[in-house]
Design a protein around this motif. Structure first.
Motif, PDB file in Angstrom:
ATOM      1  N   GLY A  68       0.421  -0.594  -0.060  1.00  8.44           N
ATOM      2  CA  GLY A  68       0.260   0.073  -0.177  1.00  8.44           C
ATOM      3  C   GLY A  68       0.741   1.391   0.213  1.00  8.44           C
ATOM      4  N   LEU A  69       0.347   2.326  -0.106  1.00  6.12           N
ATOM      5  CA  LEU A  69       1.465   4.031  -0.756  1.00  6.12           C
ATOM      6  C   LEU A  69       1.576   4.058   1.048  1.00  6.12           C
ATOM      7  CD1 LEU A  69       1.492   5.829  -2.160  1.00  6.12           C
ATOM      8  CD2 LEU A  69      -0.350   7.346  -1.457  1.00  6.12           C
ATOM      9  N   PHE A  70       0.456   4.076   1.897  1.00  7.43           N
ATOM     10  CA  PHE A  70       1.019   3.744   3.098  1.00  7.43           C
ATOM     11  C   PHE A  70       1.850   3.084   4.326  1.00  7.43           C
ATOM     12  CE2 PHE A  70      -2.220   6.973   1.920  1.00  7.43           C
ATOM     13  CZ  PHE A  70      -1.580   7.982   1.887  1.00  7.43           C
ATOM     14  N   ASP A  71       1.970   2.352   3.942  1.00  5.39           N
ATOM     15  CA  ASP A  71       3.170   0.784   4.169  1.00  5.39           C
ATOM     16  C   ASP A  71       4.456   1.398   4.803  1.00  5.39           C
ATOM     17  OD1 ASP A  71       0.879  -0.129   4.565  1.00  5.39           O
ATOM     18  OD2 ASP A  71       1.156  -1.507   2.348  1.00  5.39           O
ATOM     19  N   CYS A  72       5.029   2.135   4.320  1.00  2.00           N
ATOM     20  CA  CYS A  72       5.956   3.115   4.678  1.00  2.00           C
ATOM     21  C   CYS A  72       7.127   2.374   5.337  1.00  2.00           C
ATOM     22  CB  CYS A  72       6.541   4.476   4.345  1.00  2.00           C
ATOM     23  SG  CYS A  72       5.936   5.454   3.030  1.00  2.00           S
ATOM     24  N   MET A  73       6.399   2.071   6.792  1.00  8.78           N
ATOM     25  CA  MET A  73       7.122   1.172   7.690  1.00  8.78           C
ATOM     26  C   MET A  73       7.305  -0.294   7.476  1.00  8.78           C
ATOM     27  SD  MET A  73       8.606   4.164   8.592  1.00  8.78           S
ATOM     28  CE  MET A  73       9.644   2.934  10.117  1.00  8.78           C
ATOM     29  N   ASP A  74       6.846  -0.838   6.622  1.00  8.95           N
ATOM     30  CA  ASP A  74       6.804  -2.249   6.044  1.00  8.95           C
ATOM     31  C   ASP A  74       8.646  -2.607   5.880  1.00  8.95           C
ATOM     32  OD1 ASP A  74       4.264  -2.984   6.372  1.00  8.95           O
ATOM     33  OD2 ASP A  74       3.345  -3.018   4.713  1.00  8.95           O
ATOM     34  N   ASP A  75       9.472  -1.237   5.784  1.00 12.57           N
ATOM     35  CA  ASP A  75      10.489  -1.440   5.613  1.00 12.57           C
ATOM     36  C   ASP A  75      11.228  -0.305   5.249  1.00 12.57           C
ATOM     37  OD1 ASP A  75      13.156  -2.064   4.293  1.00 12.57           O
ATOM     38  OD2 ASP A  75      12.336  -1.189   1.777  1.00 12.57           O
ATOM     39  N   PRO A  76      12.082  -0.274   6.599  1.00 11.39           N
ATOM     40  CA  PRO A  76      12.209   1.670   7.553  1.00 11.39           C
ATOM     41  C   PRO A  76      13.615   1.303   7.379  1.00 11.39           C
ATOM     42  CG  PRO A  76      11.806  -0.839   9.610  1.00 11.39           C
ATOM     43  CD  PRO A  76      11.547  -1.139   7.973  1.00 11.39           C
ATOM     44  N   ASN A  77      14.316   0.501   6.854  1.00  9.63           N
ATOM     45  CA  ASN A  77      15.615   0.855   6.121  1.00  9.63           C
ATOM     46  C   ASN A  77      15.607   1.922   4.887  1.00  9.63           C
ATOM     47  OD1 ASN A  77      17.210  -0.303   7.553  1.00  9.63           O
ATOM     48  ND2 ASN A  77      17.278  -2.143   7.341  1.00  9.63           N
ATOM     49  N   ASN A  78      14.386   1.434   4.298  1.00  7.79           N
ATOM     50  CA  ASN A  78      14.075   2.585   3.131  1.00  7.79           C
ATOM     51  C   ASN A  78      13.292   3.810   3.209  1.00  7.79           C
ATOM     52  OD1 ASN A  78      13.556   3.055  -0.109  1.00  7.79           O
ATOM     53  ND2 ASN A  78      11.562   2.133   0.129  1.00  7.79           N
ATOM     54  N   ALA A  79      12.140   3.917   4.498  1.00  7.67           N
ATOM     55  CA  ALA A  79      11.540   5.225   4.429  1.00  7.67           C
ATOM     56  C   ALA A  79      12.053   6.603   5.650  1.00  7.67           C
ATOM     57  CB  ALA A  79      10.258   4.337   5.289  1.00  7.67           C
ATOM     58  N   CYS A  80      14.099   6.054   5.716  1.00 13.09           N
ATOM     59  CA  CYS A  80      14.651   6.818   6.785  1.00 13.09           C
ATOM     60  C   CYS A  80      15.348   7.085   5.779  1.00 13.09           C
ATOM     61  CB  CYS A  80      14.998   6.803   8.259  1.00 13.09           C
ATOM     62  SG  CYS A  80      13.589   6.497   8.904  1.00 13.09           S
ATOM     63  N   GLY A  81      16.055   8.206   6.569  1.00 13.44           N
ATOM     64  CA  GLY A  81      17.337   8.633   6.291  1.00 13.44           C
ATOM     65  C   GLY A  81      17.713   9.865   5.525  1.00 13.44           C
ATOM     66  N   THR A  82      19.286  10.272   5.556  1.00 15.97           N
ATOM     67  CA  THR A  82      20.666  11.157   5.007  1.00 15.97           C
ATOM     68  C   THR A  82      19.403  11.363   3.727  1.00 15.97           C
ATOM     69  OG1 THR A  82      21.553  10.833   6.351  1.00 15.97           O
ATOM     70  CG2 THR A  82      22.497  12.335   4.644  1.00 15.97           C
ATOM     71  N   SER A  83      19.231  10.140   2.618  1.00 22.65           N
ATOM     72  CA  SER A  83      18.996  10.449   1.392  1.00 22.65           C
ATOM     73  C   SER A  83      17.566  10.804   0.502  1.00 22.65           C
ATOM     74  CB  SER A  83      18.857   9.133   0.435  1.00 22.65           C
ATOM     75  OG  SER A  83      20.406   8.765   0.449  1.00 22.65           O
ATOM     76  N   ALA A  84      16.882  10.681   2.046  1.00 21.39           N
ATOM     77  CA  ALA A  84      15.233  11.235   2.610  1.00 21.39           C
ATOM     78  C   ALA A  84      15.217  12.884   1.994  1.00 21.39           C
ATOM     79  CB  ALA A  84      14.443  10.788   2.740  1.00 21.39           C
ATOM     80  N   LEU A  85      16.288  13.124   4.068  1.00 23.33           N
ATOM     81  CA  LEU A  85      16.180  14.512   3.038  1.00 23.33           C
ATOM     82  C   LEU A  85      17.157  15.418   2.192  1.00 23.33           C
ATOM     83  CD1 LEU A  85      16.269  16.354   6.122  1.00 23.33           C
ATOM     84  CD2 LEU A  85      18.422  16.035   6.957  1.00 23.33           C
ATOM     85  N   LEU A  86      17.852  14.946   1.613  1.00 20.21           N
ATOM     86  CA  LEU A  86      18.449  15.533   0.738  1.00 20.21           C
ATOM     87  C   LEU A  86      17.408  15.938  -0.238  1.00 20.21           C
ATOM     88  CD1 LEU A  86      22.082  14.561   0.992  1.00 20.21           C
ATOM     89  CD2 LEU A  86      21.377  16.489   1.238  1.00 20.21           C
ATOM     90  N   TYR A  87      17.294  14.301  -0.549  1.00 15.84           N
ATOM     91  CA  TYR A  87      16.050  14.988  -1.709  1.00 15.84           C
ATOM     92  C   TYR A  87      14.098  16.206  -1.636  1.00 15.84           C
ATOM     93  CZ  TYR A  87      12.609  13.043  -5.057  1.00 15.84           C
ATOM     94  OH  TYR A  87      11.869  13.090  -5.934  1.00 15.84           O
ATOM     95  N   GLY A  88      14.030  15.670   0.066  1.00 16.56           N
ATOM     96  CA  GLY A  88      13.184  16.522   0.180  1.00 16.56           C
ATOM     97  C   GLY A  88      14.073  17.905  -0.001  1.00 16.56           C
ATOM     98  N   LEU A  89      15.109  18.225   0.094  1.00 16.55           N
ATOM     99  CA  LEU A  89      15.145  19.676   0.257  1.00 16.55           C
ATOM    100  C   LEU A  89      15.681  20.216  -1.246  1.00 16.55           C
ATOM    101  CD1 LEU A  89      18.493  20.204   2.677  1.00 16.55           C
ATOM    102  CD2 LEU A  89      16.300  21.290   2.628  1.00 16.55           C
ATOM    103  N   VAL A  90      15.819  19.093  -2.493  1.00 17.19           N
ATOM    104  CA  VAL A  90      16.208  19.702  -3.465  1.00 17.19           C
ATOM    105  C   VAL A  90      14.034  19.407  -4.107  1.00 17.19           C
ATOM    106  CG1 VAL A  90      16.335  18.112  -5.861  1.00 17.19           C
ATOM    107  CG2 VAL A  90      17.531  18.324  -4.373  1.00 17.19           C
ATOM    108  N   GLY A  91      13.726  19.164  -3.734  1.00 17.24           N
ATOM    109  CA  GLY A  91      12.293  19.003  -4.051  1.00 17.24           C
ATOM    110  C   GLY A  91      11.946  20.888  -4.068  1.00 17.24           C
ATOM    111  N   VAL A  92      11.739  21.075  -2.407  1.00 19.92           N
ATOM    112  CA  VAL A  92      11.625  22.247  -1.889  1.00 19.92           C
ATOM    113  C   VAL A  92      11.119  22.750  -2.735  1.00 19.92           C
ATOM    114  CG1 VAL A  92      11.152  24.139   0.068  1.00 19.92           C
ATOM    115  CG2 VAL A  92      11.113  21.618  -0.255  1.00 19.92           C
ATOM    116  N   PHE A  93      12.742  23.311  -3.262  1.00 23.48           N
ATOM    117  CA  PHE A  93      14.020  24.860  -4.108  1.00 23.48           C
ATOM    118  C   PHE A  93      13.054  24.807  -5.539  1.00 23.48           C
ATOM    119  CE2 PHE A  93      16.326  24.313  -0.542  1.00 23.48           C
ATOM    120  CZ  PHE A  93      15.191  25.507  -0.121  1.00 23.48           C
ATOM    121  N   LEU A  94      13.287  23.110  -6.415  1.00 22.50           N
ATOM    122  CA  LEU A  94      12.992  22.999  -7.346  1.00 22.50           C
ATOM    123  C   LEU A  94      11.561  22.521  -8.774  1.00 22.50           C
ATOM    124  CD1 LEU A  94      16.694  21.452  -8.546  1.00 22.50           C
ATOM    125  CD2 LEU A  94      15.688  24.026  -8.176  1.00 22.50           C
ATOM    126  N   TRP A  95      11.277  21.402  -6.915  1.00 14.39           N
ATOM    127  CA  TRP A  95      10.068  20.435  -8.027  1.00 14.39           C
ATOM    128  C   TRP A  95      10.031  19.910  -8.731  1.00 14.39           C
ATOM    129  CZ3 TRP A  95       4.558  21.215  -5.996  1.00 14.39           C
ATOM    130  CH2 TRP A  95       4.299  21.593  -4.522  1.00 14.39           C
TER     131      TRP A  95
END
Length: 125
Positions: free
Chosen positions: A17-44
């Motif tokens: 499911g779309l909201f089953d993120c915590m089924d794979d906690p290694n995939n759902a968290c981390g520095t990569s997600a933070l960097l991706y989010g920062l790029v997304g905020v500025f550039l879309w």
């Protein structure tokens, strides 16, 4: 072009499911997600590109466009969408962390029989 690529209407359900993120906690968290989010905020730009890839994944595997259209899923639930796509590809035997070329090389290795190769440290005289 395969039949799945020509038929954009999916009939198969997603394996997770779309909201089953915590089924794979290694995939759902981390520095990569933070960097991706920062790029997304500025550039879309990540939103636009990832939306296109979700459509390709759905077309390739005949998946249903649910719970919303691809663009809306990525616009409002970008992190969850990416995690769902990662899990889907993993469950289908692909490893998104090694990229397209890595998966192609891995598939070719699995298809070829084990061939004998000479030791690397020997030379002919």
């Amino acid at each position: 072009m395969t039949m799945n690529m020509m038929n954009p209407i999916g009939t198969e359900a997603w394996k997770t499911g779309l909201f089953d993120c915590m089924d794979d906690p290694n995939n759902a968290c981390g520095t990569s997600a933070l960097l991706y989010g920062l790029v997304g905020v500025f550039l879309w730009v990540p939103f636009i590109m990832s939306c296109a890839y979700r459509t390709k994944i759905r077309s390739k595997y005949g998946l249903v466009e649910t719970p919303a259209p691809d663009w809306a899923t990525h616009l409002f639930c970008e992190p969850c969408s990416l995690c769902q796509e990662y899990r889907e590809l993993n469950m289908r035997g692909l490893d998104p962390s090694i990229g397209w070329q890595g998966n192609v090389a891995r598939a070719m290795q699995q298809q070829q029989p084990n061939m004998m190769t000479p030791p690397m440290n020997q030379m002919m005289r």
